[in-house]
Design a protein around this motif. Sequence first.
Motif, PDB file in Angstrom:
ATOM      1  N   VAL A   1       1.034  -1.172   0.061  1.00  0.00           N
ATOM      2  CA  VAL A   1       0.000   0.026   0.185  1.00  0.00           C
ATOM      3  C   VAL A   1       0.894   1.318  -0.007  1.00  0.00           C
ATOM      4  O   VAL A   1       1.621   1.629   0.782  1.00  0.00           O
ATOM      5  N   VAL A   2       0.836   2.148  -0.948  1.00  0.00           N
ATOM      6  CA  VAL A   2       1.577   3.169  -1.283  1.00  0.00           C
ATOM      7  C   VAL A   2       0.838   4.481  -1.659  1.00  0.00           C
ATOM      8  O   VAL A   2      -0.328   4.427  -1.504  1.00  0.00           O
ATOM      9  N   GLU A   3       1.352   5.697  -1.455  1.00  0.00           N
ATOM     10  CA  GLU A   3       0.520   6.866  -1.789  1.00  0.00           C
ATOM     11  C   GLU A   3      -0.095   6.822  -3.317  1.00  0.00           C
ATOM     12  O   GLU A   3       0.579   6.199  -3.816  1.00  0.00           O
ATOM     13  N   PHE A   4      -1.218   7.252  -3.035  1.00  0.00           N
ATOM     14  CA  PHE A   4      -1.693   7.389  -4.463  1.00  0.00           C
ATOM     15  C   PHE A   4      -1.406   8.736  -5.250  1.00  0.00           C
ATOM     16  O   PHE A   4      -1.231   9.787  -4.657  1.00  0.00           O
ATOM     17  N   MET A   5      -1.104   8.523  -6.426  1.00  0.00           N
ATOM     18  CA  MET A   5      -0.636   9.539  -7.354  1.00  0.00           C
ATOM     19  C   MET A   5      -1.529   9.871  -8.378  1.00  0.00           C
ATOM     20  O   MET A   5      -1.906   9.033  -9.325  1.00  0.00           O
ATOM     21  N   PRO A   6      -2.553  10.784  -8.339  1.00  0.00           N
ATOM     22  CA  PRO A   6      -3.729  10.859  -9.178  1.00  0.00           C
ATOM     23  C   PRO A   6      -3.489  11.433 -10.495  1.00  0.00           C
ATOM     24  O   PRO A   6      -4.384  11.575 -11.368  1.00  0.00           O
ATOM     25  N   ASN A   7      -2.347  11.819 -10.814  1.00  0.00           N
ATOM     26  CA  ASN A   7      -2.031  12.652 -12.304  1.00  0.00           C
ATOM     27  C   ASN A   7      -1.154  11.557 -13.109  1.00  0.00           C
ATOM     28  O   ASN A   7      -0.696  12.236 -14.103  1.00  0.00           O
ATOM     29  N   GLY A   8      -1.310  10.375 -12.832  1.00  0.00           N
ATOM     30  CA  GLY A   8      -0.683   9.404 -13.937  1.00  0.00           C
ATOM     31  C   GLY A   8       0.978   9.362 -13.731  1.00  0.00           C
ATOM     32  O   GLY A   8       1.581  10.008 -12.882  1.00  0.00           O
ATOM     33  N   SER A   9       1.676   9.188 -14.727  1.00  0.00           N
ATOM     34  CA  SER A   9       2.915   8.804 -15.058  1.00  0.00           C
ATOM     35  C   SER A   9       3.541  10.205 -15.668  1.00  0.00           C
ATOM     36  O   SER A   9       2.894  10.539 -16.743  1.00  0.00           O
ATOM     37  N   LEU A  10       4.978  10.292 -15.733  1.00  0.00           N
ATOM     38  CA  LEU A  10       5.714  11.062 -16.501  1.00  0.00           C
ATOM     39  C   LEU A  10       5.687  10.755 -17.910  1.00  0.00           C
ATOM     40  O   LEU A  10       5.476  11.432 -19.031  1.00  0.00           O
ATOM     41  N   TYR A  11       5.523   9.366 -18.326  1.00  0.00           N
ATOM     42  CA  TYR A  11       5.530   8.885 -19.595  1.00  0.00           C
ATOM     43  C   TYR A  11       4.260   9.474 -20.278  1.00  0.00           C
ATOM     44  O   TYR A  11       4.339   9.780 -21.482  1.00  0.00           O
ATOM     45  N   ASP A  12       3.085   9.456 -19.650  1.00  0.00           N
ATOM     46  CA  ASP A  12       2.130   9.983 -20.249  1.00  0.00           C
ATOM     47  C   ASP A  12       1.973  11.103 -20.532  1.00  0.00           C
ATOM     48  O   ASP A  12       1.286  11.776 -21.435  1.00  0.00           O
ATOM     49  N   LEU A  13       2.420  11.999 -19.550  1.00  0.00           N
ATOM     50  CA  LEU A  13       2.559  13.522 -19.650  1.00  0.00           C
ATOM     51  C   LEU A  13       3.571  13.736 -20.899  1.00  0.00           C
ATOM     52  O   LEU A  13       3.188  14.864 -21.588  1.00  0.00           O
ATOM     53  N   LEU A  14       4.667  13.196 -21.115  1.00  0.00           N
ATOM     54  CA  LEU A  14       5.548  13.417 -22.134  1.00  0.00           C
ATOM     55  C   LEU A  14       4.924  12.975 -23.504  1.00  0.00           C
ATOM     56  O   LEU A  14       5.409  13.783 -24.632  1.00  0.00           O
ATOM     57  N   HIS A  15       4.377  11.840 -23.560  1.00  0.00           N
ATOM     58  CA  HIS A  15       4.119  11.154 -24.878  1.00  0.00           C
ATOM     59  C   HIS A  15       2.779  11.004 -25.247  1.00  0.00           C
ATOM     60  O   HIS A  15       2.541  10.515 -26.298  1.00  0.00           O
ATOM     61  N   LYS A  16       1.881  11.177 -24.300  1.00  0.00           N
ATOM     62  CA  LYS A  16       0.366  10.788 -24.633  1.00  0.00           C
ATOM     63  C   LYS A  16      -0.415  12.131 -24.273  1.00  0.00           C
ATOM     64  O   LYS A  16      -1.359  11.884 -24.831  1.00  0.00           O
ATOM     65  N   SER A  17       0.032  13.043 -23.772  1.00  0.00           N
ATOM     66  CA  SER A  17      -0.685  14.468 -23.653  1.00  0.00           C
ATOM     67  C   SER A  17      -0.874  15.356 -24.780  1.00  0.00           C
ATOM     68  O   SER A  17       0.108  15.336 -25.579  1.00  0.00           O
ATOM     69  N   SER A  18      -2.134  15.716 -24.995  1.00  0.00           N
ATOM     70  CA  SER A  18      -2.329  16.442 -26.182  1.00  0.00           C
ATOM     71  C   SER A  18      -1.492  17.957 -26.101  1.00  0.00           C
ATOM     72  O   SER A  18      -1.581  18.567 -27.047  1.00  0.00           O
ATOM     73  N   LYS A  19      -1.563  18.456 -24.655  1.00  0.00           N
ATOM     74  CA  LYS A  19      -0.841  19.410 -24.515  1.00  0.00           C
ATOM     75  C   LYS A  19       0.719  19.301 -23.665  1.00  0.00           C
ATOM     76  O   LYS A  19       0.550  19.237 -22.481  1.00  0.00           O
ATOM     77  N   PRO A  20       1.841  18.795 -24.269  1.00  0.00           N
ATOM     78  CA  PRO A  20       3.044  18.582 -23.863  1.00  0.00           C
ATOM     79  C   PRO A  20       3.362  19.701 -22.800  1.00  0.00           C
ATOM     80  O   PRO A  20       3.229  20.907 -23.173  1.00  0.00           O
ATOM     81  N   PRO A  21       4.250  19.402 -21.951  1.00  0.00           N
ATOM     82  CA  PRO A  21       4.581  20.620 -20.900  1.00  0.00           C
ATOM     83  C   PRO A  21       5.654  21.386 -21.595  1.00  0.00           C
ATOM     84  O   PRO A  21       6.273  21.062 -22.378  1.00  0.00           O
ATOM     85  N   GLY A  22       5.626  22.648 -21.180  1.00  0.00           N
ATOM     86  CA  GLY A  22       6.680  23.576 -21.454  1.00  0.00           C
ATOM     87  C   GLY A  22       7.897  23.387 -20.714  1.00  0.00           C
ATOM     88  O   GLY A  22       8.380  22.428 -20.248  1.00  0.00           O
ATOM     89  N   TRP A  23       9.043  24.134 -21.181  1.00  0.00           N
ATOM     90  CA  TRP A  23      10.255  24.037 -20.635  1.00  0.00           C
ATOM     91  C   TRP A  23      10.519  24.263 -19.414  1.00  0.00           C
ATOM     92  O   TRP A  23      11.294  23.343 -18.600  1.00  0.00           O
ATOM     93  N   GLY A  24       9.980  25.278 -18.733  1.00  0.00           N
ATOM     94  CA  GLY A  24      10.011  25.510 -17.437  1.00  0.00           C
ATOM     95  C   GLY A  24       9.462  24.307 -16.552  1.00  0.00           C
ATOM     96  O   GLY A  24       9.937  23.854 -15.658  1.00  0.00           O
ATOM     97  N   ARG A  25       8.229  23.809 -16.933  1.00  0.00           N
ATOM     98  CA  ARG A  25       7.803  22.696 -16.417  1.00  0.00           C
ATOM     99  C   ARG A  25       8.534  21.412 -16.506  1.00  0.00           C
ATOM    100  O   ARG A  25       9.005  20.652 -15.313  1.00  0.00           O
ATOM    101  N   ARG A  26       9.086  21.122 -17.585  1.00  0.00           N
ATOM    102  CA  ARG A  26      10.190  19.999 -17.827  1.00  0.00           C
ATOM    103  C   ARG A  26      11.366  20.021 -16.952  1.00  0.00           C
ATOM    104  O   ARG A  26      11.705  18.966 -16.390  1.00  0.00           O
ATOM    105  N   VAL A  27      11.949  21.165 -16.816  1.00  0.00           N
ATOM    106  CA  VAL A  27      13.171  21.350 -16.011  1.00  0.00           C
ATOM    107  C   VAL A  27      12.556  21.298 -14.596  1.00  0.00           C
ATOM    108  O   VAL A  27      13.379  20.400 -13.701  1.00  0.00           O
ATOM    109  N   GLN A  28      11.558  21.742 -14.034  1.00  0.00           N
ATOM    110  CA  GLN A  28      11.051  21.391 -12.656  1.00  0.00           C
ATOM    111  C   GLN A  28      10.887  20.135 -12.532  1.00  0.00           C
ATOM    112  O   GLN A  28      11.236  19.540 -11.406  1.00  0.00           O
TER     113      GLN A  28
END
Length: 471
Positions: A128-155
């Motif tokens: 039993v681990v902490e719940f992460m509601p916003n998916g994985s980084l893989y989904d954010l980088l490769h499946k999102s219709s609005k990929p994150p900008g540079w500031g968000r990526r560096v963060q």
Amino acid sequence: MGYLSCNAESSIATCDPYNWDLTRTRKLKHNSKKPNNKHFEIREFDYSDLKSATDSFSAESFLGKGSHGSVYRAALDGGKLVAAVKRTTTATTPDTENEIEILSRVRSPRLVNLLGFGVDFNEGKLIVVEFMPNGSLYDLLHKSSKPPGWGRRVQLALQVARAVQHLHASNPPVIHRDIKSSNVLIDGDGNARLGDFGLALRGHVEDVRVKCTPPAGTLGYLDPGYLAPGDLSAKSDVFSFGILLLEFISGRNAIDMNYSPPSVVDWAAPLIKGGDYAAICDPRIPPPKDPLAMRRLAVLAARCVRSTAEKRPEASEIVDCLRSVKKIMSSPIWNHLRQRAIQLSKPIKYEPLDDATEILKTSRVGSRRNRKVSSVPSADSSKEAMGSSDKDPVVRSKSVGSAVEIKTCTFNSIFFVNQRRAGLAVKMPTVRLSKSRSMGMLPSTRVAVRNPNAGELEESKLLLNLERRCP
């Protein structure tokens, strides 16, 4: 993404040199109120509670597959605690025991932390681990219709680097061995958390358990120099992080058969070496406004994936570099100061002012401070005041650095005394020397007549004073 060909039994050793006892976790709740938070509570959940919280592990509660089982969303404690439950399809594997062991000893805001465990009817353990509601980084980088900008990526990259730094700085250190974008989860605040410790090893590389554990990891992220147990080090995680950083920069998968070469390292490394940093930028978003930020990111990624492990940077150095890139991208004031520093570092062309208006700074000669003096008159005005001609001898001071011309002190002395004897009131011009290269600023030779009726004694003292000042 495929896994390296090795079964779970051979990839994780069951021996425990640290004498970890699972029953000890039940006692940790008595120490959970310590201010240093060294110990934290790990709960043992009833299997019936976990089954009810996941609606009997229904498809509606299914979140995805991990490295050694399926993950489900669970609402525990009457809905007050939302967690993720990892359930293996078979009996408890060494991966499960290993993850519980490691997560019971390390905790960080940058990790997917352990909340507890449960035991099913087949003696299999559920994590039993902490719940992460916003998916994985893989989904954010490769499946999102609005990929994150540079500031968000560096963060996000900085947050993952801090997670790796925390693991490597633990005592004994923890080597994750499976850093990849699908194992980085996004929490409710949008922050990156490193999870899935099934392949992680806790201990020094000299320990018996580390030496007897065969290589394991995910193809595309696995260190090519990690071919035998003795090759493992913290720099293996650095290589995997370098692949992840190339994902941030390019938006490409670690291995993508739609490109040639399919490996992101084989594709990006020659471009970075040639200085073509724009060619590896994700085309879906505008390039960074500051080219220095892009260059630092690309060079850092190239250093992390070097073939020689010893030449790769430490996790702490990666954190420092990403912090500097973040400042460049997010702070206009920082960029302005940097540009200003570059401008100030350039040589400044000095344009001398007119001799009659230039003001020279005072300095010290020995232990005496020069008094402030008035401006230097021009050469023409000096001639007119002294009654001199163009044929008057002109001497340059050997110790001064500028081209200020002065009349010889002998001529000045004789002229001044002769005029005094003739009863003429003459005001001597102020004569001043510029900065000396050898001894700072020479004393000024300003002459003032305080008593117009002074006698021969005063004139003699004045001549002596002039001769001393102008040898």
